[in-house]
Design a protein around this motif. Structure first.
Motif, PDB file in Angstrom:
ATOM      1  N   ASP A  49       0.844  -1.205   0.000  1.00 44.71           N
ATOM      2  CA  ASP A  49       0.000   0.000   0.000  1.00 44.71           C
ATOM      3  C   ASP A  49       0.875   1.249   0.000  1.00 44.71           C
ATOM      4  OD1 ASP A  49      -1.888   1.947   0.304  1.00 44.71           O
ATOM      5  OD2 ASP A  49      -2.699   1.206   2.214  1.00 44.71           O
ATOM      6  N   PRO A  50       1.487   1.575  -1.164  1.00 47.01           N
ATOM      7  CA  PRO A  50       2.400   2.719  -1.209  1.00 47.01           C
ATOM      8  C   PRO A  50       1.700   4.069  -1.101  1.00 47.01           C
ATOM      9  CG  PRO A  50       2.096   1.804  -3.406  1.00 47.01           C
ATOM     10  CD  PRO A  50       1.393   0.876  -2.463  1.00 47.01           C
ATOM     11  N   ALA A  51       0.371   4.086  -1.195  1.00 37.12           N
ATOM     12  CA  ALA A  51      -0.339   5.356  -1.028  1.00 37.12           C
ATOM     13  C   ALA A  51      -0.449   5.718   0.446  1.00 37.12           C
ATOM     14  CB  ALA A  51      -1.724   5.261  -1.661  1.00 37.12           C
ATOM     15  N   THR A  52      -0.757   4.739   1.287  1.00 32.09           N
ATOM     16  CA  THR A  52      -0.892   4.983   2.719  1.00 32.09           C
ATOM     17  C   THR A  52       0.453   4.990   3.423  1.00 32.09           C
ATOM     18  OG1 THR A  52      -3.048   3.882   2.659  1.00 32.09           O
ATOM     19  CG2 THR A  52      -2.053   4.203   4.825  1.00 32.09           C
ATOM     20  N   TYR A  53       1.362   4.167   2.942  1.00 28.86           N
ATOM     21  CA  TYR A  53       2.695   4.030   3.554  1.00 28.86           C
ATOM     22  C   TYR A  53       3.738   4.294   2.473  1.00 28.86           C
ATOM     23  CZ  TYR A  53      -0.264   1.599   6.907  1.00 28.86           C
ATOM     24  OH  TYR A  53      -1.266   1.272   7.787  1.00 28.86           O
ATOM     25  N   ARG A  54       4.218   5.515   2.450  1.00 23.67           N
ATOM     26  CA  ARG A  54       5.115   5.918   1.370  1.00 23.67           C
ATOM     27  C   ARG A  54       6.564   5.566   1.690  1.00 23.67           C
ATOM     28  NH1 ARG A  54       2.811  10.721  -1.702  1.00 23.67           N
ATOM     29  NH2 ARG A  54       4.942  11.489  -1.820  1.00 23.67           N
ATOM     30  N   ASP A 102       9.158   7.444   1.199  1.00 19.98           N
ATOM     31  CA  ASP A 102       9.944   8.674   1.142  1.00 19.98           C
ATOM     32  C   ASP A 102      11.120   8.695   2.126  1.00 19.98           C
ATOM     33  OD1 ASP A 102       7.740   9.106  -0.416  1.00 19.98           O
ATOM     34  OD2 ASP A 102       7.151  10.995   0.492  1.00 19.98           O
ATOM     35  N   SER A 119       8.135   7.786  -4.444  1.00 18.36           N
ATOM     36  CA  SER A 119       6.690   7.563  -4.438  1.00 18.36           C
ATOM     37  C   SER A 119       5.991   8.381  -5.523  1.00 18.36           C
ATOM     38  CB  SER A 119       6.103   7.939  -3.070  1.00 18.36           C
ATOM     39  OG  SER A 119       6.346   9.313  -2.777  1.00 18.36           O
ATOM     40  N   ALA A 168       5.449  10.024  -9.670  1.00 17.30           N
ATOM     41  CA  ALA A 168       5.017   9.511 -10.975  1.00 17.30           C
ATOM     42  C   ALA A 168       6.176   8.994 -11.812  1.00 17.30           C
ATOM     43  CB  ALA A 168       4.288  10.618 -11.735  1.00 17.30           C
ATOM     44  N   HIS A 200       8.555   6.996 -10.853  1.00 13.49           N
ATOM     45  CA  HIS A 200       9.053   5.686 -10.413  1.00 13.49           C
ATOM     46  C   HIS A 200       8.806   4.568 -11.422  1.00 13.49           C
ATOM     47  CE1 HIS A 200       8.626   1.792  -8.178  1.00 13.49           C
ATOM     48  NE2 HIS A 200       9.853   2.127  -7.865  1.00 13.49           N
ATOM     49  N   ARG A 244       9.026   2.788   6.019  1.00 13.29           N
ATOM     50  CA  ARG A 244       7.955   3.512   5.352  1.00 13.29           C
ATOM     51  C   ARG A 244       7.496   4.628   6.287  1.00 13.29           C
ATOM     52  NH1 ARG A 244       9.499   1.292   1.499  1.00 13.29           N
ATOM     53  NH2 ARG A 244       8.365   0.055  -0.048  1.00 13.29           N
ATOM     54  N   THR A 275       1.065   8.236   5.650  1.00 14.47           N
ATOM     55  CA  THR A 275       0.601   9.490   5.051  1.00 14.47           C
ATOM     56  C   THR A 275      -0.678   9.999   5.684  1.00 14.47           C
ATOM     57  OG1 THR A 275      -0.667   8.310   3.351  1.00 14.47           O
ATOM     58  CG2 THR A 275       1.628   8.852   2.844  1.00 14.47           C
TER      59      THR A 275
END
Length: 396
Positions: free
Chosen positions: A43-48, A50, A82, A84, A86, A279, A282
């Protein structure tokens, strides 16, 4: 290895999610359960990602000035990206490490390993000690990677020193003097990477042709050199050490009852070179019933997840082919799964097939020692000896 200070920070067994302070007082949520680690990685949207390459020991101004003097930068490229860009960067790197290209390197690598094994066999048969890290595993992944992607024209020793310095600088507990020395070493080699990124062929040329700026090209090369080849040489060393302690597995390899591929997977599960990854949350949420406020740093304990009894039949035993053995997270999962997993597996398979007989009848003189590090194990040597005239088939 995971910070040694954390070993006593939480009562054993560790809970699925635990809040722990690091050596500078920063708190992290350490995630140990296989299902939860995989959930975060998927889940790279919730847990980035960065914070993946952030220094775990904040750097003093003196070290930052040294890095700045070398124009050191690590823009988002692969593990820490994270954005565009990538998928395209990853696709270019993945094409350079395509399974077909990797397979084409196997005959050359096999011949090289056989040559080294022959020399090491002669050394051991004479009763002399042999370092299987320095004389077999240390530079193999770098030599293969150089053939696949083209790398800067630098001595192997210099590249290895840079890679290990970077792993220490960004992921180890350090004092200011050590940070300053490491910053100088990493910064100097970063200048080499920057020059190569501007004119080099292979992967660097492909990234430039796709329109990526020089800093991104440098970042991709940095990641491959640091988290790519260096971790594989670490794994080869750790796996050989484990096999030295597993005479029954070596016997199964000799008879064909144990498959080389199963040994590699069980090694990745029990002896991964990367023990954790990070991670950052977010948004506010829950993980395993634990509140996770936005901005929380999560440390995903990949090595502990590989020993989850909910996944593996005998989590602490080296049993190639057992149920759950291949479900390890040594290469991560999701959009940022290791792009070089096929390459690492091929290299490990060749070393196991060709070098396992070296371990018959040996005594371990110096096991691999790993310095304190949040993420990487970084073994520095693996020295063995065999009595002169030994048949090498009586165990370890």
């Amino acid at each position: 290895m995971l910070f040694r200070s954390w070993a006593s920070a939480v009562e054993s067994p560790w809970p699925d999610v635990a809040s722990v302070a690091d050596h500078v007082g920063v708190r992290h949520l350490v995630v140990t359960r296989h299902a939860l680690v995989r959930q975060v990685l998927a889940d790279p949207a919730t847990y980035r990602p960065d914070n993946a390459l952030d220094a775990v020991t904040p750097m003093p101004v003196t070290a930052l000035r040294v890095l700045a003097g070398h124009r050191f930068r690590l823009p988002p490229t692969l593990a820490n990206n994270s954005g565009a860009s990538h998928p395209q960067i990853r696709a270019i790197v993945a094409d350079a490490l395509h399974p077909t290209r990797v397979a084409a390197q196997r005959p050359w690598l096999t011949a090289l390993v056989r040559e080294r094994v022959a020399r090491l066999t002669a050394t051991l048969d004479a009763g002399q000690p042999a370092d299987l890290y320095a004389d077999l595993a240390a530079d193999l992944p770098l030599l293969v990677l150089a053939r696949l992607v083209e790398l800067p024209d630098a001595p192997v020793g210099a590249v290895k020193e840079f890679a290990r310095a970077a792993l220490e600088l960004f992921w180890a507990p350090l004092d200011a003097d050590r940070q300053l020395a490491l910053a100088a070493e990493v910064g100097r080699f970063h200048s080499v990477l920057r020059d190569f990124a501007a004119t080099g062929g292979g992967l660097a040329a492909e990234l430039r042709a796709a329109g990526h700026p020089p800093d991104v090209v440098v970042g991709a090369l940095f990641f491959l050199l640091v988290a790519g080849q260096e971790t594989t040489s670490q794994f080869l060393t750790l796996l050989l050490h484990r096999l030295a302690c597993e005479p029954a597995v070596r016997a199964g390899l000799r008879t064909g009852e144990v498959a080389v591929a199963d040994v590699v997977e069980e090694g990745l599960r029990l002896e991964p070179p990367i023990v954790t990854w990070r991670r950052v949350a977010t948004a506010d949420g829950l993980l395993g019933g634990q509140p996770v406020p936005a901005g929380t740093s999560l440390v995903l304990w990949l090595a502990r997840a590989g020993r989850d009894p909910a996944v593996v039949e005998s989590p602490d035993e080296f049993r190639p082919g057992q149920r759950g053995s291949r479900r390890h997270l040594a290469f991560g999962a999701g959009a940022h799964r290791c792009v070089g997993d096929v390459l690492a597996r091929m290299e490990a398979a060749v070393v196991v097939a060709e070098a396992a007989p070296l371990l018959d009848g040996v005594t371990v003189v110096r096991p691999p020692w790993c310095p304190d590090n949040l993420t990487f194990r970084m073994p520095d040597a693996f020295v063995v000896r065999r009595a002169p005239g030994s048949t090498g088939l009586t165990g370890s």
